[in-house]
Write a protein that holds these residues in place. Structure first.
Motif, PDB file in Angstrom:
ATOM      1  N   LEU A  40       0.808  -1.215   0.000  1.00 47.26           N
ATOM      2  CA  LEU A  40       0.000   0.000   0.000  1.00 47.26           C
ATOM      3  C   LEU A  40       0.845   1.271   0.000  1.00 47.26           C
ATOM      4  O   LEU A  40       0.356   2.340  -0.367  1.00 47.26           O
ATOM      5  CB  LEU A  40      -0.965  -0.016   1.192  1.00 47.26           C
ATOM      6  CG  LEU A  40      -2.089  -1.056   1.085  1.00 47.26           C
ATOM      7  CD1 LEU A  40      -2.899  -1.099   2.372  1.00 47.26           C
ATOM      8  CD2 LEU A  40      -2.996  -0.766  -0.107  1.00 47.26           C
ATOM      9  N   LEU A  41       2.106   1.159   0.391  1.00 50.85           N
ATOM     10  CA  LEU A  41       3.003   2.303   0.264  1.00 50.85           C
ATOM     11  C   LEU A  41       3.274   2.603  -1.210  1.00 50.85           C
ATOM     12  O   LEU A  41       3.368   3.770  -1.624  1.00 50.85           O
ATOM     13  CB  LEU A  41       4.318   2.047   1.004  1.00 50.85           C
ATOM     14  CG  LEU A  41       4.271   2.082   2.527  1.00 50.85           C
ATOM     15  CD1 LEU A  41       5.617   1.681   3.110  1.00 50.85           C
ATOM     16  CD2 LEU A  41       3.867   3.469   3.031  1.00 50.85           C
ATOM     17  N   ALA A  42       3.421   1.567  -2.007  1.00 48.10           N
ATOM     18  CA  ALA A  42       3.692   1.733  -3.438  1.00 48.10           C
ATOM     19  C   ALA A  42       2.412   1.945  -4.248  1.00 48.10           C
ATOM     20  O   ALA A  42       2.424   2.645  -5.267  1.00 48.10           O
ATOM     21  CB  ALA A  42       4.445   0.520  -3.971  1.00 48.10           C
ATOM     22  N   HIS A  43       1.324   1.340  -3.808  1.00 46.36           N
ATOM     23  CA  HIS A  43       0.048   1.421  -4.528  1.00 46.36           C
ATOM     24  C   HIS A  43      -1.061   1.777  -3.538  1.00 46.36           C
ATOM     25  O   HIS A  43      -1.862   0.920  -3.153  1.00 46.36           O
ATOM     26  CB  HIS A  43      -0.275   0.093  -5.215  1.00 46.36           C
ATOM     27  CG  HIS A  43       0.699  -0.301  -6.278  1.00 46.36           C
ATOM     28  ND1 HIS A  43       0.566   0.083  -7.593  1.00 46.36           N
ATOM     29  CD2 HIS A  43       1.844  -1.031  -6.219  1.00 46.36           C
ATOM     30  CE1 HIS A  43       1.566  -0.394  -8.308  1.00 46.36           C
ATOM     31  NE2 HIS A  43       2.357  -1.079  -7.493  1.00 46.36           N
ATOM     32  N   TYR A  54     -20.149   8.252  -9.733  1.00 48.24           N
ATOM     33  CA  TYR A  54     -20.028   8.518  -8.300  1.00 48.24           C
ATOM     34  C   TYR A  54     -18.755   7.869  -7.752  1.00 48.24           C
ATOM     35  O   TYR A  54     -18.391   6.770  -8.176  1.00 48.24           O
ATOM     36  CB  TYR A  54     -21.228   7.956  -7.541  1.00 48.24           C
ATOM     37  CG  TYR A  54     -22.540   8.563  -7.950  1.00 48.24           C
ATOM     38  CD1 TYR A  54     -22.910   9.832  -7.539  1.00 48.24           C
ATOM     39  CD2 TYR A  54     -23.417   7.847  -8.775  1.00 48.24           C
ATOM     40  CE1 TYR A  54     -24.124  10.387  -7.923  1.00 48.24           C
ATOM     41  CE2 TYR A  54     -24.634   8.387  -9.170  1.00 48.24           C
ATOM     42  CZ  TYR A  54     -24.976   9.655  -8.733  1.00 48.24           C
ATOM     43  OH  TYR A  54     -26.177  10.200  -9.120  1.00 48.24           O
ATOM     44  N   PRO A  55     -18.078   8.517  -6.805  1.00 50.38           N
ATOM     45  CA  PRO A  55     -16.915   7.869  -6.189  1.00 50.38           C
ATOM     46  C   PRO A  55     -17.354   6.726  -5.282  1.00 50.38           C
ATOM     47  O   PRO A  55     -18.371   6.821  -4.591  1.00 50.38           O
ATOM     48  CB  PRO A  55     -16.267   8.998  -5.386  1.00 50.38           C
ATOM     49  CG  PRO A  55     -17.392   9.942  -5.094  1.00 50.38           C
ATOM     50  CD  PRO A  55     -18.306   9.870  -6.275  1.00 50.38           C
ATOM     51  N   MET A  56     -16.618   5.629  -5.315  1.00 52.10           N
ATOM     52  CA  MET A  56     -16.911   4.512  -4.423  1.00 52.10           C
ATOM     53  C   MET A  56     -16.602   4.906  -2.986  1.00 52.10           C
ATOM     54  O   MET A  56     -15.633   5.627  -2.724  1.00 52.10           O
ATOM     55  CB  MET A  56     -16.083   3.290  -4.825  1.00 52.10           C
ATOM     56  CG  MET A  56     -16.406   2.735  -6.198  1.00 52.10           C
ATOM     57  SD  MET A  56     -15.357   1.319  -6.646  1.00 52.10           S
ATOM     58  CE  MET A  56     -15.857   0.130  -5.387  1.00 52.10           C
ATOM     59  N   SER A  57     -17.416   4.440  -2.038  1.00 52.44           N
ATOM     60  CA  SER A  57     -17.148   4.742  -0.630  1.00 52.44           C
ATOM     61  C   SER A  57     -15.969   3.933  -0.109  1.00 52.44           C
ATOM     62  O   SER A  57     -15.344   4.298   0.878  1.00 52.44           O
ATOM     63  CB  SER A  57     -18.391   4.463   0.221  1.00 52.44           C
ATOM     64  OG  SER A  57     -18.664   3.073   0.306  1.00 52.44           O
ATOM     65  N   VAL A  58     -15.660   2.842  -0.802  1.00 52.97           N
ATOM     66  CA  VAL A  58     -14.548   1.977  -0.429  1.00 52.97           C
ATOM     67  C   VAL A  58     -13.332   2.329  -1.284  1.00 52.97           C
ATOM     68  O   VAL A  58     -13.449   2.489  -2.502  1.00 52.97           O
ATOM     69  CB  VAL A  58     -14.922   0.496  -0.626  1.00 52.97           C
ATOM     70  CG1 VAL A  58     -13.751  -0.409  -0.328  1.00 52.97           C
ATOM     71  CG2 VAL A  58     -16.124   0.137   0.244  1.00 52.97           C
ATOM     72  N   ALA A  59     -12.170   2.473  -0.665  1.00 53.02           N
ATOM     73  CA  ALA A  59     -10.928   2.727  -1.399  1.00 53.02           C
ATOM     74  C   ALA A  59     -10.307   1.395  -1.812  1.00 53.02           C
ATOM     75  O   ALA A  59     -10.369   0.420  -1.056  1.00 53.02           O
ATOM     76  CB  ALA A  59      -9.955   3.528  -0.547  1.00 53.02           C
ATOM     77  N   THR A  60      -9.720   1.344  -3.003  1.00 52.03           N
ATOM     78  CA  THR A  60      -9.220   0.076  -3.529  1.00 52.03           C
ATOM     79  C   THR A  60      -7.791   0.171  -4.037  1.00 52.03           C
ATOM     80  O   THR A  60      -7.323   1.216  -4.474  1.00 52.03           O
ATOM     81  CB  THR A  60     -10.108  -0.427  -4.688  1.00 52.03           C
ATOM     82  OG1 THR A  60      -9.949   0.435  -5.818  1.00 52.03           O
ATOM     83  CG2 THR A  60     -11.571  -0.472  -4.285  1.00 52.03           C
ATOM     84  N   SER A  61      -7.107  -0.963  -3.975  1.00 52.42           N
ATOM     85  CA  SER A  61      -5.825  -1.178  -4.622  1.00 52.42           C
ATOM     86  C   SER A  61      -5.836  -2.620  -5.103  1.00 52.42           C
ATOM     87  O   SER A  61      -6.839  -3.330  -4.934  1.00 52.42           O
ATOM     88  CB  SER A  61      -4.663  -0.928  -3.650  1.00 52.42           C
ATOM     89  OG  SER A  61      -3.410  -1.075  -4.296  1.00 52.42           O
ATOM     90  N   SER A  62      -4.762  -3.058  -5.734  1.00 50.48           N
ATOM     91  CA  SER A  62      -4.729  -4.431  -6.251  1.00 50.48           C
ATOM     92  C   SER A  62      -3.320  -4.986  -6.233  1.00 50.48           C
ATOM     93  O   SER A  62      -2.336  -4.239  -6.217  1.00 50.48           O
ATOM     94  CB  SER A  62      -5.271  -4.502  -7.688  1.00 50.48           C
ATOM     95  OG  SER A  62      -6.669  -4.377  -7.732  1.00 50.48           O
ATOM     96  N   PRO A 113      -4.790 -17.733  -7.916  1.00 55.81           N
ATOM     97  CA  PRO A 113      -5.362 -16.464  -8.367  1.00 55.81           C
ATOM     98  C   PRO A 113      -4.339 -15.608  -9.107  1.00 55.81           C
ATOM     99  O   PRO A 113      -3.146 -15.658  -8.826  1.00 55.81           O
ATOM    100  CB  PRO A 113      -5.776 -15.796  -7.049  1.00 55.81           C
ATOM    101  CG  PRO A 113      -4.823 -16.360  -6.032  1.00 55.81           C
ATOM    102  CD  PRO A 113      -4.585 -17.780  -6.466  1.00 55.81           C
ATOM    103  N   ASP A 114      -4.839 -14.824 -10.056  1.00 55.80           N
ATOM    104  CA  ASP A 114      -3.976 -13.866 -10.738  1.00 55.80           C
ATOM    105  C   ASP A 114      -4.374 -12.420 -10.419  1.00 55.80           C
ATOM    106  O   ASP A 114      -3.844 -11.481 -10.987  1.00 55.80           O
ATOM    107  CB  ASP A 114      -3.968 -14.090 -12.254  1.00 55.80           C
ATOM    108  CG  ASP A 114      -5.344 -13.974 -12.895  1.00 55.80           C
ATOM    109  OD1 ASP A 114      -6.301 -13.560 -12.207  1.00 55.80           O
ATOM    110  OD2 ASP A 114      -5.476 -14.297 -14.092  1.00 55.80           O
ATOM    111  N   SER A 115      -5.322 -12.266  -9.488  1.00 53.06           N
ATOM    112  CA  SER A 115      -5.776 -10.938  -9.089  1.00 53.06           C
ATOM    113  C   SER A 115      -6.135 -10.940  -7.609  1.00 53.06           C
ATOM    114  O   SER A 115      -6.793 -11.869  -7.129  1.00 53.06           O
ATOM    115  CB  SER A 115      -6.999 -10.522  -9.911  1.00 53.06           C
ATOM    116  OG  SER A 115      -7.490  -9.264  -9.483  1.00 53.06           O
ATOM    117  N   CYS A 116      -5.697  -9.912  -6.908  1.00 49.82           N
ATOM    118  CA  CYS A 116      -6.059  -9.739  -5.500  1.00 49.82           C
ATOM    119  C   CYS A 116      -6.521  -8.297  -5.317  1.00 49.82           C
ATOM    120  O   CYS A 116      -5.713  -7.359  -5.331  1.00 49.82           O
ATOM    121  CB  CYS A 116      -4.873 -10.034  -4.586  1.00 49.82           C
ATOM    122  SG  CYS A 116      -5.205  -9.738  -2.820  1.00 49.82           S
ATOM    123  N   LEU A 117      -7.809  -8.110  -5.180  1.00 47.35           N
ATOM    124  CA  LEU A 117      -8.382  -6.796  -4.934  1.00 47.35           C
ATOM    125  C   LEU A 117      -8.283  -6.477  -3.446  1.00 47.35           C
ATOM    126  O   LEU A 117      -8.631  -7.308  -2.604  1.00 47.35           O
ATOM    127  CB  LEU A 117      -9.842  -6.769  -5.383  1.00 47.35           C
ATOM    128  CG  LEU A 117     -10.666  -5.542  -5.004  1.00 47.35           C
ATOM    129  CD1 LEU A 117     -10.105  -4.281  -5.663  1.00 47.35           C
ATOM    130  CD2 LEU A 117     -12.127  -5.746  -5.375  1.00 47.35           C
TER     131      LEU A 117
END
Length: 212
Positions: A40-43, A54-62, A113-117
């Motif tokens: 999360l420091l990098a992304h 509309y902006p999502m209420s939840v913040a996301t990275s991957s 998995p190839d994706s981690c939200l």
């Protein structure tokens, strides 16, 4: 409907192909949390826009080869962080191993998995009922890992109007669903204010999928 008056200690079947694994991630949590903080420091998590503007209420990275993204046009997957244009970082081995073990516990062997939200919930943020339908292979399960503040996970059925079970997820819980329930509706009720020793005033959720 509320099905649980106390937090269980053994796996709970939620539907055909869907299981709640209480505390399953706790043994690997120290290393998992260290990897997540570094990522999360990098992304940093960001509030993406929905196609409705509309902006999502939840913040996301991957993490992983494919990151889940949203913009004014659509939902989908991208190999690059839309904020920095940099490729997403690889999923750390500790998280890959946790996902594979949880999937196997639920009856799904050899899940890679190839994706981690990464969803970061502040108090009062929530996730409406939805289905995970942007992936190409629906034979693979979904593995969801909870960290930090508790939350009510709503797990429904094949139709949005189906009744939902309210699952009181706590830090370290894992939910796995696939097979007949792979495209069931699910969501998260508004997270209540609080403080967790690890994550502070946040709930963090990891959702691992085979996107492509």
């Amino acid at each position: 409907m509320d099905l649980f008056s106390a937090h269980p200690t053994e796996p709970v079947a939620l539907a055909i192909g869907a299981y709640w694994l209480p505390g399953f991630a706790l043994p690997c949590m120290p290393l998992l949390w260290q990897c997540l903080q570094q990522h999360l420091l990098a992304h940093p998590a960001q509030h993406m826009m929905t196609p409705m503007g509309y902006p999502m209420s939840v913040a996301t990275s991957s993490m992983g080869r494919w990151g889940w993204v949203s913009d004014a046009q659509s939902y989908g997957y991208s190999a690059h962080n839309p904020l920095t244009e940099a490729p997403w970082q690889a999923i750390p081995p500790v998280i890959l191993q946790l996902a594979a073990q949880a999937a196997e516990q639920a009856g799904y062997a050899r899940f890679v998995p190839d994706s981690c939200l990464i969803n970061s919930y502040a108090p009062d943020s929530k996730m409406g009922l939805h289905r995970d339908k942007d992936e190409q292979d629906f034979s693979q399960p979904i593995v969801s890992v909870s960290l930090g503040l508790p939350a009510i996970f709503m797990f429904g059925g094949a139709k949005r109007s189906d009744k939902t079970a309210k699952i009181p997820l706590q830090h370290g819980d894992v939910v796995v669903w696939g097979g007949a329930s792979r495209r069931f509706y699910h969501g998260v009720a508004a997270v209540k204010p609080g403080t967790h020793p690890l994550t502070g005033s946040r709930r963090i959720n990891l959702t691992l999928r085979q996107a492509k």
